[in-house]
Design an enzyme around this catalytic site. Structure first.
Site, short mmCIF file in Angstrom:
data_model
loop_
_atom_site.label_atom_id
_atom_site.label_comp_id
_atom_site.label_asym_id
_atom_site.label_seq_id
_atom_site.Cartn_x
_atom_site.Cartn_y
_atom_site.Cartn_z
N ASP A 168 0.77 -1.24 0.00
CA ASP A 168 0.00 0.00 0.00
C ASP A 168 0.81 1.30 0.00
O ASP A 168 0.47 2.23 -0.69
CB ASP A 168 -0.92 0.03 1.23
CG ASP A 168 -1.84 -1.17 1.29
OD1 ASP A 168 -1.61 -2.15 0.55
OD2 ASP A 168 -2.80 -1.15 2.07
N GLU A 398 2.36 -8.52 11.94
CA GLU A 398 2.07 -8.18 10.54
C GLU A 398 3.37 -8.02 9.74
O GLU A 398 3.49 -8.50 8.63
CB GLU A 398 1.26 -6.88 10.50
CG GLU A 398 0.81 -6.47 9.12
CD GLU A 398 -0.07 -5.24 9.12
OE1 GLU A 398 -0.23 -4.62 10.21
OE2 GLU A 398 -0.61 -4.90 8.06
#
Ligand code: GLC
Length: 433
Positions: A168, A398
């Protein structure tokens, strides 16, 4: 924790994040079904429950749009803790409320993997049967990528939004994003910064533009041809391009096994086109593949972890191989843990901000596969060992700092658990050896 405790923990994260056939990336921060997360998650389930692995991917394809697109998020039930939710996307292309663009198409590769690992008798027939049911959907999705993310037939795949790349906040999007005019998007309240440290997340100026791109696509009703023609952001991404090229090779293998001759021929054409097209992304000065902004006609100037996916895509000519090995060693001399998402020698590198430096386990898995398949098992093993070290010390986070190994972003993450189970865990490596 011992390795077998970690194996147990990884399994229990997948089971806890399971929402009844599909898995959320992590509770809180990402409460829906994400496209490539689910596909990697299937690899994790496959280590202890094959049926559940297939189910994950089948449920993802339940959200396929009429035009073939498989969305990046399926909003199966409304959750006010996430922004931007279904009403902001304003889509109407498929049977389940969803976002309006896709994500890296890893599905064909993982489906082939599920078929290949299920090698015995009846189970293998069942796997092939399930692959056969998904096959036409995969074909439709791949055709969609070629029609609407490569409308000029360049042999590279563009993304219409940074989120479509799955990476992203990558510096590669910065310049193209700056060119996006901020639309009248009104006031909005982000939710991501209330779940994790804002210093690791994108900044407001980026977010305004993320929403402005969505507004532009909404204005053409997410019509794919119109989006391709008018979207203010249209950047060919080495990540999606290489993942797609690889996925086509695996789709071809499935087509051959399923006796789909016409489709096999069609896919061979795609592979030839993409192999030639990948040269568009080659940066001669950097000696690596980078992103290419199709609106401005400019290549970006940094090496990202996706540059290494050329090998995974099957591009293994001498120049590519030697350059990637040299970049690998250079980067390894700068950071303790490979592979940072962006080149530590680049001015935009930040070790803890989203996709501007941190290490992701599933990217390491793909890069390592590429090296291993190209015969470089030493570098492949280095990536596996680093990934295992990061998880052993930081848990199933993550992502991780390439410098200190610090765990960051969301915790109890599904794809980190899945990659541990299916690849990084020393327990698994012993079995595989
Ligand atoms: C972030 C990542 C994306 C991932 C999602 C859920 O948006 O950039 O790749 O799919 O989180 O984990």
């Amino acid at each position: 924790m011992s390795n077998s405790d970690l194996d147990q923990k990884a399994k229990s994260i997948l089971i806890e994040n399971d929402q009844g056939g599909y898995t959320v990336p992590t509770k809180g921060l990402y409460p829906y079904q994400w496209n490539w997360d689910s596909v990697f998650v299937a690899l994790g389930f496959a280590t202890f429950d094959q049926d559940r692995a297939w189910r994950e991917i089948e449920m993802l394809f339940e959200g396929q749009w009429r035009d073939g697109m498989v969305p990046h998020i399926l909003f199966r039930k409304d959750d006010p803790s996430y922004f931007p939710g279904p009403s902001v996307w304003g889509t109407n292309g498929g049977p389940i409320p969803s976002s309006g663009h896709s994500q890296p198409p890893v599905a064909a590769t993982v489906i082939r993997e599920l078929v290949d690992t299920d090698v015995t008798g009846l189970a293998h027939d069942r796997a092939l049967y399930r692959a056969g049911a998904l096959f036409p959907k995969l074909m439709q999705w791949h055709r969609w990528f070629l029609a609407y993310r490569d409308p000029d037939d360049l042999g590279v795949i563009a993304v219409i939004h940074p989120w479509e790349s799955g990476r992203d906040n990558l510096p590669d999007w910065d310049e193209a994003l700056r060119a996006v005019e901020i639309a009248d998007i009104g006031p909005y309240e982000r939710k991501d910064t209330s779940h994790v440290d804002p210093s690791m997340r994108p900044q407001k100026a980026d977010y305004d533009r993320y929403l402005s791109i969505m507004a532009a696509c909404r204005a053409v009703d997410w019509d794919p041809a119109e989006v391709a023609r008018t979207c203010p952001f249209f950047v060919a991404d080495p990540g999606v391009t290489f993942i797609f090229l690889r996925a086509n090779r695996d789709l071809l293998s499935l087509a051959e096994r399923l006796g789909r001759d016409a489709e096999a021929e069609e896919i061979r054409g795609w592979i030839a086109k993409m192999e030639a097209g990948a040269k568009t992304l080659w940066h001669e000065g950097l000696k690596a593949h980078v992103a290419f902004d199709e609106r401005s006609g400019k290549l970006t100037d940094g090496i990202s972890s996706a540059s290494f996916l050329a090998l995974y895509a099957g591009i293994r000519d001498e120049t590519t191989m030697a350059s990637l090995q040299a970049h690998f060693d250079r980067i390894a001399s700068k950071v303790r843990y490979l592979m940072p998402s962006y080149d530590p020698d680049h001015a935009s590198y930040e070790p803890l901000r989203y996709w501007r430096g941190p290490v992701w386990a599933m990217i390491n898995y793909m890069i390592a596969r590429g090296f291993a398949e190209a015969g470089d098992t030493t570098r492949a093993e280095r990536l596996r060992a680093d990934t295992a070290d990061l998880i052993e010390t930081g848990g199933f986070a993550e992502y991780f700092s390439p410098e200190t190994g610090a765990a960051a972003g969301g915790g109890t993450f599904s794809w980190t658990s899945a990659i541990w189970l299916s690849w990084a865990s020393p327990t698994h490596a012993e079995h595989a050896a």
